[in-house]
Each structure stands twice: as C-alpha cells, then as structure tokens.
Scaffold this motif. Structure first.
Motif, PDB file in Angstrom:
ATOM      1  N   THR A 108       0.842  -1.191   0.000  1.00 39.78           N
ATOM      2  CA  THR A 108       0.000   0.000   0.000  1.00 39.78           C
ATOM      3  C   THR A 108       0.877   1.239   0.000  1.00 39.78           C
ATOM      4  O   THR A 108       2.039   1.191   0.388  1.00 39.78           O
ATOM      5  N   LYS A 109       0.294   2.339  -0.430  1.00 35.34           N
ATOM      6  CA  LYS A 109       1.017   3.611  -0.432  1.00 35.34           C
ATOM      7  C   LYS A 109       0.419   4.502   0.648  1.00 35.34           C
ATOM      8  O   LYS A 109      -0.787   4.450   0.903  1.00 35.34           O
ATOM      9  N   THR A 111      -1.226   7.731   2.244  1.00 36.28           N
ATOM     10  CA  THR A 111      -2.135   8.715   1.645  1.00 36.28           C
ATOM     11  C   THR A 111      -1.441  10.073   1.552  1.00 36.28           C
ATOM     12  O   THR A 111      -0.456  10.337   2.258  1.00 36.28           O
ATOM     13  N   GLN A 115       1.199  11.918   4.269  1.00 31.09           N
ATOM     14  CA  GLN A 115       2.503  12.445   3.855  1.00 31.09           C
ATOM     15  C   GLN A 115       2.630  13.914   4.269  1.00 31.09           C
ATOM     16  O   GLN A 115       3.678  14.345   4.767  1.00 31.09           O
TER      17      GLN A 115
END
Length: 136
Positions: A108-109, A111, A115
């Motif tokens: 997953t990255k 959000t 960030q």
C-alpha cells in the motif's frame, strides 16, 4: 484416534508415545516415575491427506526433523496422562496451523494527507530545534 477436523483423523498406530523420566526439580518420586512424554509422528508414513503433508514438510519448525518426523516433548504436568493429552493437543495444533492459508499482502502507499502531516511535523520539529541555538 486423534481427530484433527471433521474428515481428518489420525490412527493410534501413527503416533508413537514414549514415557521418559522428566528433567528438572521434582519431589520424592522424581527418579522413579516416567511422567514426561515423547511424541513421535512420521509425516511421510501417515494417512494425512497430501495437502497436509506438503504444508507440514515446508514448515520451518524446530520440532520437525529433516526426515519429516515431528518430535514433541511434554513435561509440563506432574502426571503422565496429562502430559500425554498435552502432547496430542500440541500435535493437533501444529497440524492445524500448517493448514491456515496466509492472506497475500498487497503493498500500500501512504495517503497524501498522511505524507503532508509527516512533512509538517518534521518542519515543526526543525523550527523548534533551530530556536535552541546560541542567542545573538
């Protein structure tokens, strides 16, 4: 007969139980009674379904030898019968744990908002530290 699931059972001839003298502190009968149980279960010779055998043999468990024999030593209790039940239960749990299929992990990255919060926190920390310098 050890029941693993609704349709999988192990016969008594497949499980080898041996009574051994326990280690460690004990009472007056410590050198006379054999209350410890050594359980040996040969995976390759067993009547387990092939799926179970493959999963057990691929486990990285110190209780499974290179030859595919599960060795469990039960000496937690003072009586031989309790240790026998404990060893059988631990064997059952080991077999059941091998059949659990792990969910595949999808990367997953973070959000965009998380960030931004991270960068803002770094800026606030840097500002605080810059104020700790020498007074002019």
């Amino acid at each position: 007969m050890l029941k693993i699931s609704n349709n999988v059972e192990l016969a008594d001839w497949e499980i080898e139980l041996t009574a051994v003298k326990s280690m460690g502190a004990g009472g007056q009968k410590v050198n006379k009674t054999s209350s410890c149980i050594h359980l040996r279960f040969d995976i390759k010779r067993s009547t387990l379904p092939q799926f179970y055998k493959e999963r057990l043999l691929t486990l990285k468990d110190s209780r499974i030898t290179k030859e595919g024999v599960i060795i469990i030593k039960a000496q937690q209790f003072r009586t031989q019968e309790q240790n026998r039940e404990d060893a059988l239960e631990r064997l059952k749990q080991l077999i059941l744990s091998a059949t659990v299929v792990q969910k595949t992990r999808r990367p997953t990255k973070p959000t965009r908002a998380s960030q931004k919060r991270r960068v803002d926190a770094k800026k606030r920390k840097a500002q605080t530290k810059s104020l700790r310098g020498k007074v002019q």
